[in-house]
Design a protein around this motif. Structure first.
Motif, PDB file in Angstrom:
ATOM      1  N   UNK A  73     -27.004   8.877 -56.281  1.00  0.00           N
ATOM      2  CA  UNK A  73     -26.583   8.675 -54.896  1.00  0.00           C
ATOM      3  C   UNK A  73     -26.268   7.213 -54.597  1.00  0.00           C
ATOM      4  N   UNK A  74     -26.092   6.395 -55.627  1.00  0.00           N
ATOM      5  CA  UNK A  74     -25.741   4.990 -55.432  1.00  0.00           C
ATOM      6  C   UNK A  74     -24.286   4.884 -54.957  1.00  0.00           C
ATOM      7  N   UNK A  75     -23.962   3.908 -54.109  1.00  0.00           N
ATOM      8  CA  UNK A  75     -22.577   3.734 -53.654  1.00  0.00           C
ATOM      9  C   UNK A  75     -21.583   3.644 -54.814  1.00  0.00           C
ATOM     10  N   UNK A  76     -21.979   2.976 -55.882  1.00  0.00           N
ATOM     11  CA  UNK A  76     -21.155   2.817 -57.082  1.00  0.00           C
ATOM     12  C   UNK A  76     -20.775   4.165 -57.678  1.00  0.00           C
ATOM     13  N   UNK A  77     -21.733   5.080 -57.715  1.00  0.00           N
ATOM     14  CA  UNK A  77     -21.477   6.418 -58.236  1.00  0.00           C
ATOM     15  C   UNK A  77     -20.659   7.241 -57.251  1.00  0.00           C
ATOM     16  N   UNK A  78     -20.920   7.072 -55.963  1.00  0.00           N
ATOM     17  CA  UNK A  78     -20.271   7.907 -54.955  1.00  0.00           C
ATOM     18  C   UNK A  78     -18.755   7.742 -54.937  1.00  0.00           C
ATOM     19  N   UNK A  79     -18.265   6.496 -54.932  1.00  0.00           N
ATOM     20  CA  UNK A  79     -16.821   6.335 -54.818  1.00  0.00           C
ATOM     21  C   UNK A  79     -16.111   6.841 -56.073  1.00  0.00           C
ATOM     22  N   UNK A  80     -16.765   6.702 -57.237  1.00  0.00           N
ATOM     23  CA  UNK A  80     -16.157   7.254 -58.450  1.00  0.00           C
ATOM     24  C   UNK A  80     -16.106   8.777 -58.393  1.00  0.00           C
ATOM     25  N   UNK A  81     -17.173   9.390 -57.872  1.00  0.00           N
ATOM     26  CA  UNK A  81     -17.185  10.855 -57.730  1.00  0.00           C
ATOM     27  C   UNK A  81     -16.082  11.329 -56.796  1.00  0.00           C
ATOM     28  N   UNK A  82     -15.841  10.582 -55.725  1.00  0.00           N
ATOM     29  CA  UNK A  82     -14.802  10.968 -54.772  1.00  0.00           C
ATOM     30  C   UNK A  82     -13.415  10.909 -55.420  1.00  0.00           C
ATOM     31  N   UNK A  83     -13.155   9.876 -56.204  1.00  0.00           N
ATOM     32  CA  UNK A  83     -11.875   9.774 -56.918  1.00  0.00           C
ATOM     33  C   UNK A  83     -11.744  10.908 -57.927  1.00  0.00           C
ATOM     34  N   UNK A  84     -12.815  11.150 -58.663  1.00  0.00           N
ATOM     35  CA  UNK A  84     -12.800  12.193 -59.685  1.00  0.00           C
ATOM     36  C   UNK A  84     -12.547  13.562 -59.058  1.00  0.00           C
ATOM     37  N   UNK A 110     -32.609  14.092 -53.541  1.00  0.00           N
ATOM     38  CA  UNK A 110     -32.370  14.164 -52.097  1.00  0.00           C
ATOM     39  C   UNK A 110     -30.879  14.337 -51.804  1.00  0.00           C
ATOM     40  N   UNK A 111     -30.576  14.982 -50.710  1.00  0.00           N
ATOM     41  CA  UNK A 111     -29.196  15.129 -50.266  1.00  0.00           C
ATOM     42  C   UNK A 111     -28.630  13.770 -49.864  1.00  0.00           C
ATOM     43  N   UNK A 112     -27.283  13.666 -49.874  1.00  0.00           N
ATOM     44  CA  UNK A 112     -26.643  12.432 -49.420  1.00  0.00           C
ATOM     45  C   UNK A 112     -25.456  12.779 -48.527  1.00  0.00           C
ATOM     46  N   UNK A 113     -24.659  11.790 -48.192  1.00  0.00           N
ATOM     47  CA  UNK A 113     -23.581  12.009 -47.231  1.00  0.00           C
ATOM     48  C   UNK A 113     -22.274  12.506 -47.850  1.00  0.00           C
TER      49      UNK A 113
END
Length: 368
Positions: A73-84, A110-113
């Protein structure tokens, strides 16, 4: 199974006890599976794991696969997941694709945004301290939990990572009980025989039975992954616990864990060099990386891309132009990243254009 601790730190004795319990459970499972495969189970001898599929099969076999993306749930992981996920949706319905459903396996506990944006199943991380700071050890444990709790309609699963971008429609590259995997030049089981033998004893066969792969990208039957995953987890934990193995394998230790676990279950992979292209540079001595996308299916952007304004690669030095995912640890890269200067390989240009297209079309890119 390992349970997530509620409250204070787990005691060292408890961590050792839990790890040992996992090892015993997997060992019993492994003996059972080996017994079955010897009587016609998942194994089927491959004379050469490097198999070139006929061109007509590039359109896919029709057997859908589920895309499983492990993430934090790190910001670094989140933006890559969104692109993917953006490029998954774009390629999913194109001719030649066998992509089915999609799950982000979020091993934060835990859930995230991003829950409403990306289909997600939340699983527990390893108990505190068990990963010893090597966060990817959570990946096999995440798959063990997800396979146990999720309803997966597809017969096959693609194990993927956040820094993957689909650039062509991906067919099912697996063949029956033989998974498909990308061969990594730096995974060298035969050159590390002394260490591999700690986990893959001689009575199982030659070390060459261990494929030069990691767990991602791999397209594998769900029923086979259900058998491999607990062994993959326990082998990886054992490797991390052994100083010699940890020093030798370093950041690719968990990749070796998957390769060894597969071999222990008698599973050989079809090695597909066209599965993925790698846009990165580690050192001057590295083999040439992929400069063109062509008919390959996934861009993997591992390391930074650094060039001067003449389009020349600056080996091991920050360039006048650069794209490095690690420059964006605390949040997403800005929209409309500058394109590389003339002369930079097409694969790098395609990557930056892919990130720009995703960021331009994903709502709340800068604010989520």
């Amino acid at each position: 199974m390992i349970g997530r601790k509620n409250g204070g730190r787990a005691s060292p004795f408890l961590l050792v006890f839990l790890s040992f319990g996992f090892f015993l459970a997997t060992y019993n499972l492994l003996i059972l599976v080996m017994h079955k495969t010897g009587r016609g189970g998942v194994t089927e001898e491959l004379r050469d794991p490097v198999i070139r599929r006929p061109d007509e099969l590039r359109e896919g076999t029709g057997a859908k696969f589920h895309v499983a993306l492990t993430a934090t749930d790190a910001p670094y992981s989140k933006w890559q997941c969104r692109v993917m996920y953006y490029w998954y949706k774009k390629m999913r319905d194109m001719p030649g694709s066998d992509m089915g459903g999609f799950t982000r396996v979020l091993h934060s506990g835990n859930s995230d945004n991003l829950m409403d944006e990306i289909p997600t199943v939340v699983v527990d991380p390893l108990p505190e301290g068990l990963d010893r700071g090597y966060i990817v050890l959570n990946r096999p444990w995440a798959f063990v939990q997800w396979l146990d709790k999720a309803t997966i309609e597809e017969e096959y699963i693609l194990m993927a990572e956040p820094d993957h971008v689909f650039v062509n429609p991906l067919p099912n590259l697996a063949h029956g009980n033989h998974p498909a995997a990308f061969p990594f030049f730096y995974i060298k089981p035969t050159e590390n025989e002394k260490i591999i033998r700690k986990y893959y004893p001689e009575d199982k066969g030659p070390v060459s039975n261990v494929d030069p792969i990691g767990n991602s990208p791999v397209i594998v039957k769900k029923s086979i992954l259900e058998k491999i995953a607990p062994t993959w987890m326990n082998v990886s934990l054992r490797m991390k616990d052994d100083p010699e193995t940890d020093k030798a394998f370093g950041w690719v230790l968990e990749m070796y864990g998957y390769a060894v676990a597969s071999a222990l279950h008698g599973v050989r992979h079809i090695l597909r060099k066209d599965f993925m292209l790698q846009v990165h540079m580690i050192a001057v001595t590295d083999p040439p990386w992929d400069t063109e996308v062509g008919q390959k299916f996934i861009i993997h952007y591992t390391y930074g891309c650094d060039y001067n304004m003449k389009g020349e690669l600056t080996y091991g030095k920050i360039g006048e132009w650069r794209f490095d995912k690690r420059s964006h640890l605390r949040g997403p890269p800005p929209k409309n990243l500058p394109l590389p200067p003339p002369g930079v390989p097409e694969s790098v240009v395609r990557l930056v254009k892919a990130v720009n297209e995703a960021s331009a079309n994903i709502p709340n890119w800068d604010t989520l």
